[in-house]
Design a protein around this motif. Structure first.
Motif, PDB file in Angstrom:
ATOM      1  N   ASN A 105       0.783  -1.230   0.000  1.00 16.68           N
ATOM      2  CA  ASN A 105       0.000   0.000   0.000  1.00 16.68           C
ATOM      3  C   ASN A 105       0.819   1.286   0.000  1.00 16.68           C
ATOM      4  N   THR A 107       1.374   4.950  -0.507  1.00 18.19           N
ATOM      5  CA  THR A 107       0.457   6.082  -0.536  1.00 18.19           C
ATOM      6  C   THR A 107       0.696   6.892  -1.799  1.00 18.19           C
ATOM      7  N   GLU A 108      -0.253   7.738  -2.074  1.00 16.84           N
ATOM      8  CA  GLU A 108      -0.125   8.558  -3.279  1.00 16.84           C
ATOM      9  C   GLU A 108       1.098   9.459  -3.180  1.00 16.84           C
TER      10      GLU A 108
END
Length: 317
Positions: A105, A107-108
Motif C-alpha cells: 500500500n 500512498t499517493e
DNA sequence: AAAATTTGCAACCGCACGCCA
DNA sequence: CTGGCGTGCGGTTGCAAATTT
C-alpha cells in the motif's frame, strides 16, 4: 506464503539456454581457478539453502541479530546455524525482517515521491529508498517495475493522444532548469538535515507491517533500546525505526541510536556521514557555517519542504 | 470448473566499491 | 600500492496468487 523450497529452487538454474550453459561453465571454471588460487568461495554451493525463507529460519536470524546486531554477515550463517549464504541473510534482514519496514500500500504521496526521485536519480533505488526510510530499495524497485512504470507509460500515451499534432514532449518545457533546481533543493535538504543534528526525529511511526514480518520484528522490540552500545562495524542495513532520513546525509548522532544507512552513498546527490564530515569543514572554511545554515533555513522556511516536491510532482503528473 | 495468462514480489546473481592488511 | 574480502546495489528470475478466457 511459506513454501518448501529447496527442491523448487533447483529448477532455477537456467540450463535450457545453451549459451547460458557455456557462460555458466566458464564461470564454474573461473570459480574453480579461484579456489585453486586460494580464494574461498563466497558460499559452498550445495551446502547453501536457497529459496523462500521459513518462519523458523526467520526466527533464528532475528534472534541471532538480536543478540549480535546486524553486520558481519559472513559470520551469521556459521554462528547461527543457518544454512544460508551470508548475502541471503543480509538481504532477508534488510528487506523483510528489520524493524521499521512498511510494506504494501504505497500512498499517493510516496508514489509521487518515487516517480519524482526516479526521474531525478534514475534507477538508483537505494538512493531513492533513503527518502522513504520505511521502505526498502527492493520494495521500491518492485513497485516501480510493476506499477509505476505502467502507470507512467499509459499516462504518457494519453498525453500524446491528447496533444494531437502538437509537440509530443512527454516532459514539459524547462525540465532541465527545474531538474537542476530540484537537485539543488535536494542537496540543500540533505545538508540541512546533516546540519540539524540535534533535531529530534520526526519520522512518524509506521503502522503497516507485513503480518508475518511484524511478528518477528516484534521480537526485536526493546532490543534496540536496550542495546548497550552501538554495535561495532554496523552494516548499512537495518535499524531504521529510529534511523531518520539520516541516510541522505545526516551524520551519525551521538545518542544510543545506531546510525545506519540503507544505502551506501551510491548517490552523488547524497553524502555519507564520512563524506559530510569532510565536506562540512571544507565548506565552512569557505563560508561560515552560520551562513550556510541561514541560507538553508531561509530557503526551506520560505519554500517549505513540501513545496519543492509539489512543484515538480505536480508537473510530473 | 479448468486451463491459460498475467501480475506481484521475494530472492538470487554478478558486479562494484571500500576497507584493510 | 595491491589484492583479498565483506558488503551493497541493481538487474533479473521464477514461483505463487490472481485474473481472465
Amino acid at each position: 506464503m511459506w513454501v518448501e523450497t529447496s527442491v523448487k529452487t533447483e529448477k532455477r538454474t537456467r540450463q535450457e539456454d545453451p549459451s547460458h550453459c557455456i557462460v555458466q561453465r566458464e564461470r564454474e571454471r573461473e570459480r574453480e581457478r579461484e579456489r585453486e588460487m586460494g580464494r574461498p568461495p563466497c558460499c559452498k554451493k550445495g551446502d547453501v539453502k536457497k529459496g523462500p525463507w521459513t518462519p523458523e529460519e526467520d526466527i533464528i536470524l532475528v534472534s541471532y541479530i538480536k543478540e549480535h546486531g546486524p553486520g558481519n554477515w559472513k559470520a551469521v550463517p556459521c554462528n547461527s546455524g543457518l544454512t544460508r549464504c551470508s548475502k541471503s541473510c543480509r538481504l532477508r534482514w534488510a528487506n523483510y525482517l528489520r524493524p521499521g519496514i512498511k510494506r504494501g500500500n504505497f500512498t499517493e504521496q510516496e508514489e509521487k515521491l518515487i516517480i519524482h526521485l526516479q526521474d531525478l536519480l534514475g534507477n538508483r533505488w537505494a538512493a531513492i529508498a533513503t527518502y522513504l526510510p520505511d521502505r526498502t530499495d527492493n520494495d521500491i524497485k518492485n513497485y516501480w517495475n510493476t506499477h509505476l512504470k505502467k502507470k507512467l507509460i499509459s499516462k504518457l500515451d494519453v498525453d500524446c493522444k491528447d496533444s494531437n499534432g502538437s509537440k509530443q514532449q512527454p516532459i514539459c518545457k524547462g525540465q532541465w532548469e527545474r531538474r537542476i533546481q530540484t537537485d539543488i533543493n535536494l542537496a540543500k535538504q540533505a545538508l540541512s538535515q546533516a546540519l540539524s543534528l540535534n533535531k529530534p526525529n520526526d519520522i512518524s511511526e509506521t503502522s503497516t507491517y507485513a503480518s508475518s514480518a511484524e511478528n518477528i520484528a516484534r521480537l526485536l522490540q526493546g532490543w534496540k533500546k536496550s542495546l548497550p552500545t552501538p554495535v561495532a562495524s554496523q552494516s548499512n542495513s537495518g535499524l531504521t525505526e529510529t534511523d531518520t532520513v539520516s541516510s541522505h546525509g545526516t551524520t551519525p548522532t551521538t545518542t544510543t541510536t545506531t546510525t545506519t544507512t540503507t544505502s551506501s552513498s551510491s548517490s552523488s546527490y547524497m553524502m555519507s556521514p564520512q563524506q559530510l564530515e569532510s565536506f562540512v569543514p571544507e565548506l565552512e572554511a569557505q563560508m561560515p557555517l552560520s551562513m550556510i545554515e541561514s541560507w538553508l533555513l531561509d530557503e526551506t522556511v520560505e519554500q517549505g519542504q513540501e513545496d519543492f516536491l509539489d512543484i515538480s510532482l505536480n508537473e510530473t503528473f
